[in-house]
Write an enzyme that holds these catalytic residues in place. Structure first.
Site, mmCIF file in Angstrom:
data_model
loop_
_atom_site.group_PDB
_atom_site.id
_atom_site.type_symbol
_atom_site.label_atom_id
_atom_site.label_comp_id
_atom_site.label_asym_id
_atom_site.label_seq_id
_atom_site.Cartn_x
_atom_site.Cartn_y
_atom_site.Cartn_z
ATOM 1 N N LYS A 35 0.847 -1.209 0.000
ATOM 2 C CA LYS A 35 0.000 0.000 0.000
ATOM 3 C C LYS A 35 0.877 1.252 0.000
ATOM 4 C CE LYS A 35 -0.102 -0.567 4.965
ATOM 5 N NZ LYS A 35 -0.807 -1.151 6.116
ATOM 6 N N ARG A 123 -10.716 -0.599 14.263
ATOM 7 C CA ARG A 123 -10.452 0.297 13.147
ATOM 8 C C ARG A 123 -11.305 -0.179 11.977
ATOM 9 N NH1 ARG A 123 -4.218 1.034 11.212
ATOM 10 N NH2 ARG A 123 -4.712 -0.983 10.289
ATOM 11 N N TYR A 238 16.903 29.826 6.289
ATOM 12 C CA TYR A 238 15.825 30.617 6.882
ATOM 13 C C TYR A 238 16.052 30.851 8.373
ATOM 14 C CZ TYR A 238 12.723 30.316 2.804
ATOM 15 O OH TYR A 238 12.157 30.434 1.571
ATOM 16 N N MET A 286 11.888 24.053 1.833
ATOM 17 C CA MET A 286 10.948 23.229 1.057
ATOM 18 C C MET A 286 11.690 22.353 0.046
ATOM 19 S SD MET A 286 7.758 24.391 -1.357
ATOM 20 C CE MET A 286 6.966 25.358 -0.081
#
Ligand SMILES: *Cc1c(COP(=O)(O)O)cnc(C)c1O
Length: 338
Positions: A35, A123, A238, A286
């Protein structure tokens, strides 16, 4: 065009990890959870390699994930069951039915399915009481599944879930029973039943002591976009969280939090080149990350560095789980199998 960022994927390590989990599974068949795009590695690449090694049972979360594998002709089970929007006639996968409503929807098809029984996770899954009351009568069940809550810990709940699941033996028409994920396999032969479903261990993750046999599979490699001299007293990145204590050679890498290399690596992450360890400095941005490369004068613009990414150690360093470390790796990597 090649990307300035790649994920090196070790085929031999993946197969070796699967063989190890298969051995620990004893006489049970050993499947694979693929998955979340094969835990971020690429589900097709993983499935093709494991199928070649003899793996016969694959688990994805959704029908969309199953559809991307349709042409491979594998046995794929969809763990999230069968919503009203999902196909009743798809031939490339079968649902792991998880609610009475799903069972009612599937039964008229007369086609094989799997069923998830809840033994404590609360679940997904039908209850053991519903099974006892005949909910599954008339279904063609390949595999009856349940899922362990705390297989990575030694807690009484493991034995309780084992007993609850074993109590369903012979109570349904299921051809096989399956309980254990990676950590569950390590709990011992009792937990293996007929089929195991390792995920994280196949990809190099391990949460219990004694993981020497499990090998790292995925390694991020980033290209250096610029090398510069930062003078003592100047800052990098930053918010100027890192200030040079002395003149420092800094390389800016094409890697950032948008690639799953999250801000928790700021000031902590490590990279390697030519056998030398290079510390990360300042904030992860980023798309960019800075390294102190003073120790390697030869390293230049266009060269590649290897990020330290052994899962147990990197989870300890970053505070991220081994699962998050893999599944967060984004689409900007070239995924390169070697
Ligand atoms: C994800 C998953 C697995 C695999 O778990 P790992 O901890 O990665 O080995 C097995 N079974 C189910 C139902 C899952 O959702």
């Amino acid at each position: 065009m090649t990307a300035p960022l790649r994920l090196r994927l070790d085929s031999a390590a993946l197969i070796s990890n699967w063989r190890h989990m298969a051995k620990l599974s004893g006489s049970a068949a050993c499947g694979a959870a693929i998955k979340a795009n094969g835990y971020g590695l690429g589900s097709r690449g993983v499935a093709e390699r494991l199928a070649g090694a003899g793996c016969r049972d694959f688990f994805v979360a959704t029908w969309a994930e199953a559809e991307t594998l349709a042409d491979l002709g594998l046995s794929v089970s969809v763990l999230h069951g069968l919503r009203a929007e999902d196909p009743l006639d798809a031939t490339y996968a079968r649902p792991v039915l998880a609610t009475p409503e799903q069972v009612r929807r599937w039964k008229p098809t007369g086609r094989p399915c799997d069923v998830m029984v809840d033994t404590g996770m609360n679940r997904l899954g039908v209850s053991a009481e519903d099974v006892g009351a005949g909910l599954l009568d008339g279904l063609v069940i390949e595999t009856l599944l349940s899922h362990l809550v705390s297989a990575d810990e030694d807690v009484p709940l493991n034995a309780q879930q084992l007993a609850a699941f074993a109590g369903l033996k012979g109570r349904t028409q299921a051809k096989r029973m399956s309980l254990a994920n990676s950590a569950g396999i390590a709990l011992g032969a009792d937990y293996a039943f007929d089929l195991t479903r390792p995920g994280i261990a196949l990809y190099g993750g391990w949460q219990r002591p004694g993981h020497d046999a499990i090998r790292q599979v995925a390694t991020p490699e980033a290209q250096i976009l610029q090398r510069r001299l930062v003078r003592a007293g100047e800052s990098v990145g930053y918010n100027a969280t890192w200030i040079a204590g002395r003149d420092t050679e800094v390389a800016t890498l094409n890697l950032g939090y948008a690639d799953g290399y999250l801000r928790c690596f700021s000031g902590k992450g490590l990279a390697h080149a030519d056998g030398v360890t290079l510390p990360l400095i300042g904030r992860v941005s980023m798309d960019l990350t800075a390294l102190d490369v003073s120790a390697l004068p030869s390293l230049r613009e266009g060269d590649w560095v290897t990020m330290a990414y052994a899962l147990p150690e990197t989870a300890g360093l970053s505070g991220l789980s081994q699962y998050e470390l893999l599944t967060g790796l984004g689409p900007r990597y070239d995924r390169v199998w070697i």
